[in-house]
Design an enzyme around this catalytic site. Sequence first.
Site, PDB file in Angstrom:
ATOM      1  N   ALA A 255       0.938  -1.184  -0.187  1.00  0.00           N
ATOM      2  CA  ALA A 255      -0.023   0.161  -0.053  1.00  0.00           C
ATOM      3  C   ALA A 255       0.876   1.185  -0.086  1.00  0.00           C
ATOM      4  O   ALA A 255       2.083   1.102   0.122  1.00  0.00           O
ATOM      5  CB  ALA A 255      -0.843   0.049   1.063  1.00  0.00           C
ATOM      6  N   GLU A 291       0.009   2.590   7.288  1.00  0.00           N
ATOM      7  CA  GLU A 291      -0.197   3.826   6.006  1.00  0.00           C
ATOM      8  C   GLU A 291      -0.725   5.021   6.961  1.00  0.00           C
ATOM      9  O   GLU A 291      -0.358   6.063   6.575  1.00  0.00           O
ATOM     10  CB  GLU A 291      -1.179   3.357   4.930  1.00  0.00           C
ATOM     11  CG  GLU A 291      -0.594   2.082   3.970  1.00  0.00           C
ATOM     12  CD  GLU A 291       0.904   2.017   3.699  1.00  0.00           C
ATOM     13  OE1 GLU A 291       1.420   3.225   3.501  1.00  0.00           O
ATOM     14  OE2 GLU A 291       1.400   1.207   3.580  1.00  0.00           O
TER      15      GLU A 291
HETATM   16  N1  0A1 Z   1       5.864   3.745   1.482  1.00  0.00           N
HETATM   17  C1  0A1 Z   1       5.115   2.512   1.325  1.00  0.00           C
HETATM   18  C2  0A1 Z   1       5.558   1.380   0.428  1.00  0.00           C
HETATM   19  C3  0A1 Z   1       5.775   1.668  -1.099  1.00  0.00           C
HETATM   20  C4  0A1 Z   1       7.144   1.779  -1.709  1.00  0.00           C
HETATM   21  C5  0A1 Z   1       7.166   1.812  -2.994  1.00  0.00           C
HETATM   22  C6  0A1 Z   1       6.021   1.741  -3.807  1.00  0.00           C
HETATM   23  O1  0A1 Z   1       6.125   1.698  -5.016  1.00  0.00           O
HETATM   24  C7  0A1 Z   1       7.482   1.416  -5.784  1.00  0.00           C
HETATM   25  C8  0A1 Z   1       4.763   1.605  -3.181  1.00  0.00           C
HETATM   26  C9  0A1 Z   1       4.777   1.438  -1.967  1.00  0.00           C
HETATM   27  C10 0A1 Z   1       4.856   1.815   2.534  1.00  0.00           C
HETATM   28  O2  0A1 Z   1       5.753   1.674   3.316  1.00  0.00           O
HETATM   29  O3  0A1 Z   1       3.736   1.378   2.716  1.00  0.00           O
HETATM   30 ZN    ZN Z   2       5.803   2.669   5.127  1.00  0.00          ZN
END
Ligand code: 0A1
Ligand code: ZN
Length: 849
Positions: A255, A291
């Site tokens: 997510a 999230e």
């Molecule tokens: N920040 C999100 C994780 C996430 C990272 C990269 C993505 O696409 C490349 C998608 C989601 C989390 O930590 O949930």
């Molecule tokens: Zn995260």
Amino acid sequence: MSLDDPRTIHLADYTPFTHVVEQVHLTFRLAPGATRVISKIAFAPNPDSKGGAFFLHGEDLKLIHARIDGESVIPNAAEGGITCDVPEGPFTWEAEVEISPQTNTALEGLYMSNGMYCTQCEAEGFRKITFYPDRPDVMAPFDVRIEGELPVLLSNGNPAARGDGWAEWSDPWPKPAYLFALVAGDLVNHPDRFTTRSGRDVELNIWVREPDLGKCAFGMDALKRSMKWDEEVYGREYDLDIFNIVAVDDFNMGAMENKGLNIFNSSAVLASPETATDANFERIESIIAHEYFHNWTGNRITCRDWFQLCLKEGLTVFRDQQFSGDERSHAVQRINDVLALRARQFREDNGPLAHPVRPESFVEINNFYTATVYEKGAEVIGMLKRLVGDEGYSKALDLYFSRHDGDAATIEDWLKVFEDATGRDLSQFKRWYSQAGTPRIAVQESFDNGTYTLTLSQSTPPTPGQPDKEPLVIPVAVGLLSPNGDEVVPTRVLELTEAEQSFTFDGLSAKPVASILRSFSAPVVLERDQSASERAFLLAHDTDPFNKWEAGRALAKDVLIRMITEGAAPDPALLTALENVARDETLDPAFRALALGLPGQDDLAQTLYQSGRTPDPLAIYDAVQQLRKAIAEQLGTTLSDLYDDMAVHGPYRPDAGDAGQRALRQAALGFLSLLDGGVRAQSQYETADNMTEQLGALACLLDIGKAETALAAFRHQWQEDRLVMDKWFGLQSGLAAPAKAAAAVHRLTEDPGFDWKNPNRFRAVMGGLAMNAAGFHDPSGASYALLTDWLILLDPVNPQTTARMLTAFETWKHYDADRQGLIRENLERLAATPGLSRDSSEMVGRILG
Ligand code: 0A1
Ligand code: ZN
């Protein structure tokens, strides 16, 4: 390869952007093959800039026109974007570009999934939407207008205005481009509301395709519980009038925390008793929380650059683990977190992909969304909390939020708030962020005249690019038990800071049994030779639930290693100890289920490798099967009683109590099916009214080779449900018999339901094979070749998922020369593929070393 790849980016080279962005205005004219994106961006010189050309990122964009302060300009093409001569003072940049969401199969930028438009911009996807300084330290308020003939048009922030075929959104909180999101489609919502503690009334929605509307209630409840928990525990309130979650079928990760508009892989939010297992419910709860918690740890305070990724991810994982522990059981949560850490992060640390929690260089940042950054990043925070205490932690976090709200911060900023709030010097502790590898702690004990002396020595093995390691600050939680099982010294945190250090405990009347590294107080490997009887003693008497479980696990591991390496028989001491735990009604059923779980085959392979032996996956498989059989035979009556007693009556509820009972019952069924020819499993399959029990029964039938009828029935029942069919695929490849795994998986890939462009389906089948240790490492090399063929096919379509799946090969050097030769052949074949993505070429280069 990454070290001398000309595309390598280094932490040491960080420089601020030439400009600041004061306001962004975007208009989207949606069309599947030719979406127009019109941007209007107010730039001003950045007083912190060190100078340099004005550069905007941009990839796969067709520029229609660009203007500066209303005058047409023709930018110069540059690597990964454009440069342009700009006025000395503030100016307005306008551009119109054309992009094609329909042909965007990489699922990064603006793409289409099942007829709906959606975005994924972390880490560097916004540059595929328009020209922009696509870096996290450039934060700006965004206004967005979406034009498209679709019923639902969403973006970040608060709704501003809407009409027929258009909607406008305004996000007042400055944010980096990676948090931008847009969704447009024929969706319906599961609505709710939440009132924050200061009285803000927030509209909540989970947006899904119509047939999924019945699967939103649990996610919504988890969201409201998360919002409340963050207020109560961290004092963090939500800061917009609306919070939207959207479920998307095609998504590379779990997510994404886009401001006010979280986008979820449908597997991480949709659940109903009939279609989702207890494990699915638990995962959904933790991802929703994760999230949501990013709204403060990630969004309000973001990262200066991608090297600081653990600043938001380690902290947010730590927070979601705390939340899940509070909502369910701390003991069970800790054991599961450590199981996952060892399975994924220790494995990573032990091979060619090892890297520090804060890496210092990368070619493709998407390759660093790793267990080390996330899970070890969370462990580092857990250690920090233990060292400064709960009050110190609270003070430091309050200071972090007040000092850095609105900032793009660094690990230095993070550690400084702890230093300022607690007065503690964290310069040595900081090595946890820069030094890769899992530390080993060797234990020596002595007892003399009422004094127990514990001598701990630490060392960290070399990792790529880091041959020599410095001592770390390691909190080691220790308690002492007397020989009759009473706790004589309650938990005390020893601070190991030297290579070797001794700690003494006085005034003891007899030599104690030490319970070391309680709660798994540090992400290390404890090297301690302990007799089977001492382990059984701790399993019976330890007051620390983690170490109680750990003692049983260590005992089982010792037994299995002797079975594998010496052909020993299953040790009766283990069987007795397991039976005692299984029967102990004072223990939580969920805990007992965990205690009956045997070490994984990959875990055993790692342990053998670390002790200087070459693991043979088939010998490991055989030993585990033999031990399972022995447990089934010895504990037969106990297990059969448990199977009956643990039945949950009444309507299905996904709470920890009922789920724990089902987990223990399932553990029993797994063993019993080895004895009863699958009679219980078949009957459970036929009568189950929830997916946990239906799938559990199917797994047992597959395990004993009697699933043909059930598999067909399952498919017939669930063929319209993509998430359930992922389970059908995954179970078959994960549980295929070793010698037949490649053939079985090949057959699955020929199934018309194998939609390989969908990451969930691809991962179910290929990830299942990779986790089927003996099947994956079949000596013929057929599974290596099969996986490689599919990765070569997937790479041009979806580089991120391809690169991520390559980690299946990260342990290749642990195996014998023949297997290594076969894997090398396949990796080299992949590396030689013309046009291989940057993602995959970095990974394969690092794996080959
Ligand atoms: N920040 C999100 C994780 C996430 C990272 C990269 C993505 O696409 C490349 C998608 C989601 C989390 O930590 O949930
Ligand atoms: Zn995260």
